[in-house]
Design an enzyme around this catalytic site. Structure first.
Site, PDB file in Angstrom:
ATOM      1  N   ARG A 121       1.947   0.394   5.644  1.00 15.91           N
ATOM      2  CA  ARG A 121       1.790   1.217   4.435  1.00 15.91           C
ATOM      3  C   ARG A 121       3.077   1.973   4.168  1.00 15.91           C
ATOM      4  NH1 ARG A 121      -4.569   3.049   3.887  1.00 15.91           N
ATOM      5  NH2 ARG A 121      -5.182   1.014   3.093  1.00 15.91           N
ATOM      6  N   GLN A 126       3.661  -1.658  -0.981  1.00 16.12           N
ATOM      7  CA  GLN A 126       2.429  -1.259  -1.671  1.00 16.12           C
ATOM      8  C   GLN A 126       1.841  -2.392  -2.501  1.00 16.12           C
ATOM      9  OE1 GLN A 126       3.496   2.280  -3.874  1.00 16.12           O
ATOM     10  NE2 GLN A 126       2.844   3.637  -2.214  1.00 16.12           N
ATOM     11  N   ASP A 129      -0.334  -4.907  -0.413  1.00 16.96           N
ATOM     12  CA  ASP A 129      -1.388  -4.345   0.433  1.00 16.96           C
ATOM     13  C   ASP A 129      -2.779  -4.806  -0.007  1.00 16.96           C
ATOM     14  OD1 ASP A 129      -3.041  -2.787   1.977  1.00 16.96           O
ATOM     15  OD2 ASP A 129      -2.132  -0.875   1.451  1.00 16.96           O
ATOM     16  N   SER A 132      -5.711  -2.061   0.186  1.00 18.15           N
ATOM     17  CA  SER A 132      -5.800  -1.119  -0.932  1.00 18.15           C
ATOM     18  C   SER A 132      -6.377  -1.772  -2.174  1.00 18.15           C
ATOM     19  CB  SER A 132      -4.412  -0.535  -1.245  1.00 18.15           C
ATOM     20  OG  SER A 132      -3.984   0.305  -0.199  1.00 18.15           O
ATOM     21  N   TYR A 229      -3.571   6.226   7.873  1.00 13.98           N
ATOM     22  CA  TYR A 229      -4.931   5.885   8.275  1.00 13.98           C
ATOM     23  C   TYR A 229      -5.583   7.072   8.973  1.00 13.98           C
ATOM     24  CZ  TYR A 229      -3.700   1.009   7.392  1.00 13.98           C
ATOM     25  OH  TYR A 229      -3.299  -0.165   6.811  1.00 13.98           O
TER      26      TYR A 229
END
Length: 373
Positions: A121, A126, A129, A132, A229
């Site tokens: 992350r 991004q 990912d 997400s 996290y």
């Protein structure tokens, strides 16, 4: 560079790892793309759409023949990879901790398995990912699933016959899924509150117009680990949180739990006694049910009723929005591979930071430190 797109074989999996949009983009990079016939059917993508984008269609063996990269949503069964090329990349969500035996088989096949859920992350990753992108849709769908099971309206309604009170929604776990659940419940007119073990989420909750419910001045509220996290809470914090949640949850109509800790069973957030304190007709949606569940009594793949409260435990929630979740997942894969595409070599070449983070197997061995420890 030949890229193979497989039809998902896991039970209930409706997503697909490439769309005509991403197929066209891969071909623009100079790759050829082969798609297994029927791969996109459950995501509302016809075979002809892939053909029109420039892909070739065929059966499983034909699609895999001489493929350098194999794309999937979930890791393909090693026994269903006939003639897999030595050194071929398998790029998918591989669930490495729960499917360790499958990872070992990929190593035996000589494949280089890349687990997309291990994507670090960091800012430049991004757009790659998958956790997400898929959690965002899961949070949205969780609210719709709750609304479908809830026997009342969400917004306050003032009518000539009287006033209908707004539903009270409590979101536990304010990651990507939780934030989207808050936003969606607010858009539907509910009164929303939320909690998390990470103190930094308090402002995020308030920014979406919801009420933060936090244990104050107790060690453990800072529970944010590396990469954003959540980590395990302290025993003192767990006790304080249980007391606060018990008093709050009894007043709620809908509770949505989203708490996951990578590589561990999901933390238990709601006990049988807390369920019993809720009003009959209330609804709980457990988005962590496949990882052991946040809610006592939740059953993966079922909607059960306990003490008059419905506990919703749908499996693979992103797959319940297959067209949109496939589009986002496919873009995650394209963004990843294209970011490392070497024009001279005509293939992607990974750097150490991301390559070492997601590579599970290489040269016939399991190489990821999280699986060797």
């Amino acid at each position: 560079m030949r890229i193979a797109v497989l039809k998902e074989a896991a039970a209930g999996e409706r997503r697909v790892s490439a769309t005509p949009e991403t197929v066209k983009k891969f071909i623009g990079l100079g790759a050829t793309v082969a798609v297994e016939a029927g791969a996109g059917e459950t995501a509302s993508i016809a075979d002809q759409g892939y053909v029109d984008a420039g892909a070739t269609l065929g059966g499983r063996a034909e699609t895999l023949a001489d493929a350098d990269i194999v794309l999937g949503v979930q890791g393909p069964d090693p026994d269903q990879l006939p003639g897999l090329k030595q050194g071929a990349w398998i790029v998918a969500g591989l669930n490495p901790f729960a499917e360790r035996g499958r990872v070992d088989r990929y190593a035996e096949l000589g494949a280089e398995a890349l687990a997309m859920e291990f994507m670090p992350r960091i800012t430049r990753a991004q757009s790659m990912d998958i956790l997400s992108s898929q959690s965002n849709l899961a949070g949205y769908k969780a609210v719709l699933d709750a609304a479908a099971e809830y026997g009342r309206a969400f917004p306050m309604m003032m009518t000539a016959a009287g006033t209908v009170s707004a539903a009270k929604v409590f979101v536990m776990g304010v990651g990507v899924a939780g934030l989207q659940a808050i936003a969606t419940a607010r858009r539907l007119g509910a009164q929303v509150s939320a909690t998390d073990v990470r103190a930094a989420t308090k402002e995020q909750i308030q920014s979406l117009g919801a009420k933060p419910i936090f244990v104050e001045n107790v060690k453990g509220i800072e529970g944010e680990g590396t990469g954003g996290y959540a980590t395990e809470m302290s025993d003192e914090y767990k006790a304080a949180q249980a007391e606060l949640v018990s008093s709050h949850i009894a007043k709620q109509d809908i509770v949505i739990t989203t708490a996951l800790i990578p590589g561990r069973p999901a933390p238990r957030l709601i006990s049988d006694a807390q369920i019993a304190s809720m009003k009959p007709g209330s609804v709980i949606v457990d988005l962590a049910v496949e990882a052991g569940g946040n809610v006592e009594g939740a059953v993966a793949g079922e909607v059960v009723t306990i003490h008059g409260v419905k506990i919703v435990g749908h499996r693979n929630v992103p797959s319940r929005l297959a067209a949109d979740s496939s589009a986002l997942f496919a873009r995650n894969l394209f963004n990843f591979l294209s970011a490392f595409w070497d024009k001279e070599a005509g293939k992607p070449v990974l750097d150490e930071e991301i390559g070492n983070a997601i590579r599970l197997t290489q040269d016939g061995k399991v190489v990821h430190e999280r699986l060797l420890g």
